[in-house]
Design an enzyme around this catalytic site. Structure first.
Site, PDB file in Angstrom:
ATOM      1  N   LEU A 157      -2.765  -0.549  -2.589  1.00  0.00           N
ATOM      2  CA  LEU A 157      -3.956   0.253  -2.286  1.00  0.00           C
ATOM      3  C   LEU A 157      -4.262   0.288  -0.786  1.00  0.00           C
ATOM      4  O   LEU A 157      -3.932  -0.634  -0.043  1.00  0.00           O
ATOM      5  CB  LEU A 157      -5.159  -0.248  -3.074  1.00  0.00           C
ATOM      6  CG  LEU A 157      -5.533  -1.722  -3.069  1.00  0.00           C
ATOM      7  CD1 LEU A 157      -6.378  -2.050  -1.867  1.00  0.00           C
ATOM      8  CD2 LEU A 157      -6.263  -2.041  -4.360  1.00  0.00           C
ATOM      9  N   ARG A 158      -4.841   1.416  -0.399  1.00  0.00           N
ATOM     10  CA  ARG A 158      -5.267   1.580   0.997  1.00  0.00           C
ATOM     11  C   ARG A 158      -6.772   1.410   1.056  1.00  0.00           C
ATOM     12  O   ARG A 158      -7.485   1.966   0.221  1.00  0.00           O
ATOM     13  CB  ARG A 158      -4.925   2.991   1.502  1.00  0.00           C
ATOM     14  CG  ARG A 158      -3.470   3.240   1.722  1.00  0.00           C
ATOM     15  CD  ARG A 158      -3.183   4.715   1.760  1.00  0.00           C
ATOM     16  NE  ARG A 158      -3.540   5.334   0.479  1.00  0.00           N
ATOM     17  CZ  ARG A 158      -3.555   6.632   0.255  1.00  0.00           C
ATOM     18  NH1 ARG A 158      -3.279   7.477   1.213  1.00  0.00           N
ATOM     19  NH2 ARG A 158      -3.871   7.120  -0.942  1.00  0.00           N
ATOM     20  N   GLY A 271      -0.760   8.605  17.912  1.00  0.00           N
ATOM     21  CA  GLY A 271      -2.111   8.049  18.002  1.00  0.00           C
ATOM     22  C   GLY A 271      -2.162   6.789  18.831  1.00  0.00           C
ATOM     23  O   GLY A 271      -1.223   6.459  19.566  1.00  0.00           O
ATOM     24  N   GLY A 275      -3.703  -0.470  12.843  1.00  0.00           N
ATOM     25  CA  GLY A 275      -4.462  -1.717  12.799  1.00  0.00           C
ATOM     26  C   GLY A 275      -4.672  -2.130  11.356  1.00  0.00           C
ATOM     27  O   GLY A 275      -3.876  -1.786  10.480  1.00  0.00           O
ATOM     28  N   CYS A 278      -3.195  -5.266   7.197  1.00  0.00           N
ATOM     29  CA  CYS A 278      -1.887  -5.262   6.515  1.00  0.00           C
ATOM     30  C   CYS A 278      -0.704  -4.996   7.439  1.00  0.00           C
ATOM     31  O   CYS A 278       0.159  -5.865   7.602  1.00  0.00           O
ATOM     32  CB  CYS A 278      -1.915  -4.238   5.397  1.00  0.00           C
ATOM     33  SG  CYS A 278      -3.283  -4.530   4.262  1.00  0.00           S
ATOM     34  N   LYS A 281       0.019  -7.666  10.289  1.00  0.00           N
ATOM     35  CA  LYS A 281       0.400  -9.000   9.794  1.00  0.00           C
ATOM     36  C   LYS A 281       1.693  -8.948   8.987  1.00  0.00           C
ATOM     37  O   LYS A 281       2.509  -9.855   9.055  1.00  0.00           O
ATOM     38  CB  LYS A 281      -0.763  -9.611   9.021  1.00  0.00           C
ATOM     39  CG  LYS A 281      -0.594  -9.735   7.534  1.00  0.00           C
ATOM     40  CD  LYS A 281      -1.727 -10.439   6.865  1.00  0.00           C
ATOM     41  CE  LYS A 281      -2.067  -9.856   5.508  1.00  0.00           C
ATOM     42  NZ  LYS A 281      -1.050  -9.913   4.492  1.00  0.00           N
ATOM     43  N   ARG A 345     -10.626  -5.299  11.541  1.00  0.00           N
ATOM     44  CA  ARG A 345      -9.507  -6.169  11.921  1.00  0.00           C
ATOM     45  C   ARG A 345      -8.418  -5.370  12.640  1.00  0.00           C
ATOM     46  O   ARG A 345      -8.011  -4.313  12.174  1.00  0.00           O
ATOM     47  CB  ARG A 345      -8.936  -6.876  10.679  1.00  0.00           C
ATOM     48  CG  ARG A 345      -9.860  -7.992  10.197  1.00  0.00           C
ATOM     49  CD  ARG A 345      -9.367  -8.602   8.928  1.00  0.00           C
ATOM     50  NE  ARG A 345      -9.627  -7.741   7.772  1.00  0.00           N
ATOM     51  CZ  ARG A 345      -9.295  -8.068   6.522  1.00  0.00           C
ATOM     52  NH1 ARG A 345      -8.685  -9.192   6.277  1.00  0.00           N
ATOM     53  NH2 ARG A 345      -9.587  -7.257   5.517  1.00  0.00           N
TER      54      ARG A 345
END
Ligand code: UGA
Length: 450
Positions: A157-158, A271, A275, A278, A281, A345
């Site tokens: 999922l986003r 762009g 970030g 997900c 990391k 984040r």
């Protein structure tokens, strides 16, 4: 089916609520008393479109409950889903929360006569479920591996689209180490009539990492092309990308001569970098894993390197047009790592705002949803947050759009023209039409028109 989900972050809470929505009985466990109270009152502690209503509805139906992790609650079900955080610590996946969750479930395995099934939903590096988790379960429960079930069921999922992604997935990956676990996974996901990929837990873990790696790779490749365009000059990288995705291998032409443009192409927009919790990391974890097995992480390293530099393209572009940025008033619009979420984040907007401050610009910032998180976590930016960005336009010399919030598209409306006349607009996400700003200086990533 009665399922206990450990963790109520984006993945745990959305999974729990959606599983309850299709008819399962879900108990979500968390360590934070306030979070548990607020969930049981029908108030999610994270912002996610549609989550509020769905949470209230599953609570009302009696199929969802949140609770603190304690002896009594953890004993109630036989199927466990581990959906705790797996943050990055010095580039490596930190399995601290996975360890704690596995230890707690091992106590259940130890005490129960029923067969317990443990499903890992958190993103973990390949081999974690069938070694790290399995060993903890064996060591702490004293039982043999054949006495409990083990599976891995990654989530795709986003944030901002999480409910829809869970309810209408592209596929469901059922990773299993034993036949009984596969049967449990099949019954959990029976309501979903989509492709199901049945594989061992390592493959399931790898699918999740490879999926994010390929997406991040596309973003960095598009950004590298954009940066080359910038250095050559007089090339619009968005037109380049349009030309590329018109290849029918990217966007097939169907019988009716209608072109089908797959969503994957949206990951090619030049762009200011990716970030969130997900992509950064997960690519870091892949890089570390490659090093650990003796491989040289060429691609993963390149994806990270391009992404690290990308927010700086804003300061580079502005300096080229304005010279020094000392004292220049800049309004940064968008601090969430992407629209429709309050998650900040690894946000590119934050990096841009901080870099602008470091070169002496007078910065103010706005975000329609993430302001509370900025107040809590970003003291340097908290004091320069503004509520009314439209009034803020007047004071600014430069307007930087770092997050593609729909609200900011009204910058194109005629009524705002007087407020932005002769100002510089830096549209990092290519969300606006350059032609809408005949009286301003419109800039974007990769564009360098002399
Ligand atoms: C990502 C994946 O898309 C999900 O499939 C996956 O389940 C999730 O990670 C996860 O591992 O849990 P998410 O981080 O919520 O989801 O966000 P995306 O919508 O994929 O965007 C990620 C970042 O890429 C954002 O910062 C976005 O601004 C950036 N991006 C996206 C670009 O910089 N350029 C683009 O062209 C597209």
């Amino acid at each position: 089916m009665n399922i206990t989900v450990l963790g109520t972050g984006y993945v745990g809470l959305v999974s729990g609520v959606c599983l309850a929505q299709v008819g399962h009985n879900v108990l979500c466990l968390d360590l934070n008393e306030r979070t548990v109270k607020s969930l049981n009152a029908g108030h999610p502690h994270i912002y996610e479109e549609g989550l509020d209503e769905m949470l209230k509805s599953v609570i009302q139906s009696g199929r969802f409950k949140a609770s603190l992790v304690n002896d009594e609650n953890i004993m109630s079900n036989d199927v466990f889903m581990i959906a705790v955080g797996t943050p990055s610590k010095e580039g490596r996946i930190d399995l601290g929360q996975i360890e704690a969750a596995s230890k707690a479930i091992a106590q259940v395995i130890k005490k129960k006569n029923n067969r317990v099934t443990v499903l890992v939903k958190s993103t973990v590096v390949p081999g974690t479920t069938d070694t790290f988790v399995r060993n903890i379960l064996i060591d702490q429960s004293g039982k043999a591996p054949s006495e409990f079930g083990l599976g891995m069921n990654p989530e795709f999922l986003r944030e901002g689209n999480a409910i829809r992604d869970f309810m209408e997935p592209d596929r469901v990956v059922l990773g299993f180490e034993d036949q009984q676990t596969l049967e449990i996974l099949e019954s959990i996901y029976r309501p979903w009539k989509v492709d199901k990929i049945r594989c061992n837990t390592r493959t399931a873990e790898m699918i999740k990492y490879a999926n994010n790696f390929f997406l991040a790779l596309q973003i960095s490749a598009a950004n590298e092309v954009a940066n080359l365009c910038y250095n050559i000059g007089n090339i619009d990288p968005l037109n380049v990308i349009k030309g590329v995705i018109s290849d029918k291998r990217w966007s097939p032409i169907e019988d009716s001569q209608k072109r089908y443009v797959p969503e994957i192409t949206t990951y090619l927009t030049p762009g200011c970098g990716f970030g969130g919790s997900c992509f950064p990391k997960d690519v870091e974890a892949i890089r570390t894993l490659q090093q650990e097995v003796g491989l040289v992480p060429r691609m993963a390293q390149a994806v990270l390197d391009v992404n690290k530099e990308q927010p700086s393209m804003v300061v580079t572009g502005l300096k080229q047009v304005l010279g020094s940025l000392k004292g220049i008033k800049v309004l940064v619009l968008g601090l969430a790592f992407k629209p429709d979420t309050d998650d900040i984040r690894e946000s590119a907007g934050i990096k841009i705002a901080k870099e602008l401050i470091s070169v002496g610009a007078q910065v103010s910032c706005h975000d329609p949803v993430a302001a509370a998180n900025i107040q809590k976590n970003e003291p340097e930016l908290a004091t320069i947050l503004i509520d009314d960005w439209i009034s803020g336009l007047e004071q600014a010399d430069v307007i930087v759009i770092a997050t593609k919030w729909k609200d900011y598209s009204i910058l194109q409306s005629k009524q705002l023209t007087p407020k932005i006349r002769e100002k510089v607009i830096f549209d990092c996400r290519r969300m606006l039409n350059a032609e809408s700003f005949p009286e301003s200086k419109y800039l974007s990533i990769g564009c360098n028109f002399k």
